[in-house]
Design a protein around this motif. Structure first.
Motif, PDB file in Angstrom:
ATOM      1  N   UNK A 139       0.998  -1.545  -0.111  1.00  0.00           N
ATOM      2  CA  UNK A 139      -0.056   0.174   0.266  1.00  0.00           C
ATOM      3  C   UNK A 139       1.104   1.409  -0.290  1.00  0.00           C
ATOM      4  N   UNK A 140       1.689   1.459   0.429  1.00  0.00           N
ATOM      5  CA  UNK A 140       3.126   2.133   0.436  1.00  0.00           C
ATOM      6  C   UNK A 140       3.706   2.119  -1.340  1.00  0.00           C
ATOM      7  N   UNK A 141       4.213   1.872  -2.035  1.00  0.00           N
ATOM      8  CA  UNK A 141       4.516   2.018  -3.320  1.00  0.00           C
ATOM      9  C   UNK A 141       3.774   1.569  -4.050  1.00  0.00           C
ATOM     10  N   UNK A 142       4.458   2.730  -4.873  1.00  0.00           N
ATOM     11  CA  UNK A 142       3.707   2.899  -6.425  1.00  0.00           C
ATOM     12  C   UNK A 142       4.577   2.571  -6.682  1.00  0.00           C
ATOM     13  N   UNK A 143       4.940   1.704  -8.155  1.00  0.00           N
ATOM     14  CA  UNK A 143       6.268   1.522  -8.924  1.00  0.00           C
ATOM     15  C   UNK A 143       5.708   1.013 -10.385  1.00  0.00           C
ATOM     16  N   UNK A 144       6.364   1.811 -11.605  1.00  0.00           N
ATOM     17  CA  UNK A 144       6.552   2.263 -12.433  1.00  0.00           C
ATOM     18  C   UNK A 144       7.157   1.634 -13.387  1.00  0.00           C
ATOM     19  N   UNK A 145       7.485   0.570 -14.383  1.00  0.00           N
ATOM     20  CA  UNK A 145       8.361   0.217 -15.395  1.00  0.00           C
ATOM     21  C   UNK A 145       8.612   0.194 -16.606  1.00  0.00           C
ATOM     22  N   UNK A 146       9.084   0.852 -17.155  1.00  0.00           N
ATOM     23  CA  UNK A 146       9.351   1.383 -18.051  1.00  0.00           C
ATOM     24  C   UNK A 146      10.520   0.170 -19.035  1.00  0.00           C
ATOM     25  N   UNK A 147       9.868   0.221 -19.764  1.00  0.00           N
ATOM     26  CA  UNK A 147      11.110  -1.284 -21.026  1.00  0.00           C
ATOM     27  C   UNK A 147      10.809  -0.954 -22.464  1.00  0.00           C
ATOM     28  N   UNK A 148      11.852  -1.569 -23.223  1.00  0.00           N
ATOM     29  CA  UNK A 148      12.080  -0.554 -24.486  1.00  0.00           C
ATOM     30  C   UNK A 148      10.901  -2.154 -25.272  1.00  0.00           C
ATOM     31  N   UNK A 149      10.197  -1.271 -26.604  1.00  0.00           N
ATOM     32  CA  UNK A 149       8.886  -2.043 -27.199  1.00  0.00           C
ATOM     33  C   UNK A 149       9.724  -2.414 -27.944  1.00  0.00           C
ATOM     34  N   UNK A 150       9.074  -2.317 -29.299  1.00  0.00           N
ATOM     35  CA  UNK A 150       8.646  -3.347 -30.744  1.00  0.00           C
ATOM     36  C   UNK A 150       9.755  -4.769 -30.869  1.00  0.00           C
ATOM     37  N   UNK A 151       9.144  -5.232 -29.815  1.00  0.00           N
ATOM     38  CA  UNK A 151       9.714  -7.089 -29.777  1.00  0.00           C
ATOM     39  C   UNK A 151      11.723  -7.041 -28.709  1.00  0.00           C
ATOM     40  N   UNK A 152      12.129  -5.938 -28.481  1.00  0.00           N
ATOM     41  CA  UNK A 152      13.287  -5.798 -27.568  1.00  0.00           C
ATOM     42  C   UNK A 152      13.418  -6.611 -26.133  1.00  0.00           C
ATOM     43  N   UNK A 153      12.339  -7.146 -26.001  1.00  0.00           N
ATOM     44  CA  UNK A 153      12.301  -8.085 -24.943  1.00  0.00           C
ATOM     45  C   UNK A 153      11.332  -9.156 -24.964  1.00  0.00           C
ATOM     46  N   UNK A 154      11.502 -10.285 -25.167  1.00  0.00           N
ATOM     47  CA  UNK A 154      10.599 -11.297 -25.140  1.00  0.00           C
ATOM     48  C   UNK A 154       8.991 -10.880 -24.865  1.00  0.00           C
TER      49      UNK A 154
END
Length: 169
Positions: A142-157
């Motif tokens: 309840x005390x943590x908001x997490x935002x994750x940025x990751x590459x698109x266009x098939x650059x991760x599985x």
């Protein structure tokens, strides 16, 4: 450190990873900062998946700590043997789960014991599995908001993207 670990495991072997981890962590974490019972709770809740060690002896015998016939006193802790900890049994099947699950719970504990607990926002960037491990480490806190940025266009599985994009926390 190898000599200390060898002596520790040989002379006072404990069968559960959590017990060994508590003994080691309490050497570095002051009781006033996080009491031992809270460290135990953090480990139990965070590392709820199997942590197994595989021992490959120089004679060719293989012992896996999750096998029912495993006996710690059968293990020879010497330089000729190999001892590998399997780090792929966590919620995201990555080695990062072991550290992230503990870290996320420690952070949550430290936030919750403040005089005036305040919500924090964390922004992380990943090229793959670190993001999903971080998400699972703090999910539903309840005390943590997490935002994750990751590459698109098939650059991760596809699996890595699904682990991050479909989490419900």
């Amino acid at each position: 450190f190898y000599t200390w670990a060898k002596n520790y495991v040989t002379n006072s072997y404990k069968s559960l990873y959590h017990e060994i981890a508590i003994d080691i962590l309490t050497m570095f974490i002051d009781e006033d900062d996080i009491p031992k019972d809270q460290i135990s709770k953090i480990l139990t809740e965070g590392i709820s998946f199997p942590v197994s060690v595989v021992h490959y002896s120089s004679s060719g015998t293989v012992y896996r700590s999750t096998d029912s016939e495993y006996q710690p006193n059968n293990i020879l802790w010497n330089y000729d043997d190999r001892h590998l900890m399997e780090l792929f049994n966590g919620p995201t099947f990555t080695f990062k789960d072991l550290g992230m699950q503990f870290l996320g719970r420690v952070m949550g504990y430290l936030l919750s014991v403040q005089d005036k607990p305040e919500k924090i926002t964390i922004v992380v960037a990943t090229s793959g599995d670190t993001g999903s491990a971080a998400i699972h480490a703090v999910e539903n806190h309840p005390l943590v908001d997490l935002y994750v940025l990751y590459p698109g266009n098939g650059r991760i599985s596809e699996l890595q993207e699904r682990q991050m994009a479909t989490n419900t926390s």
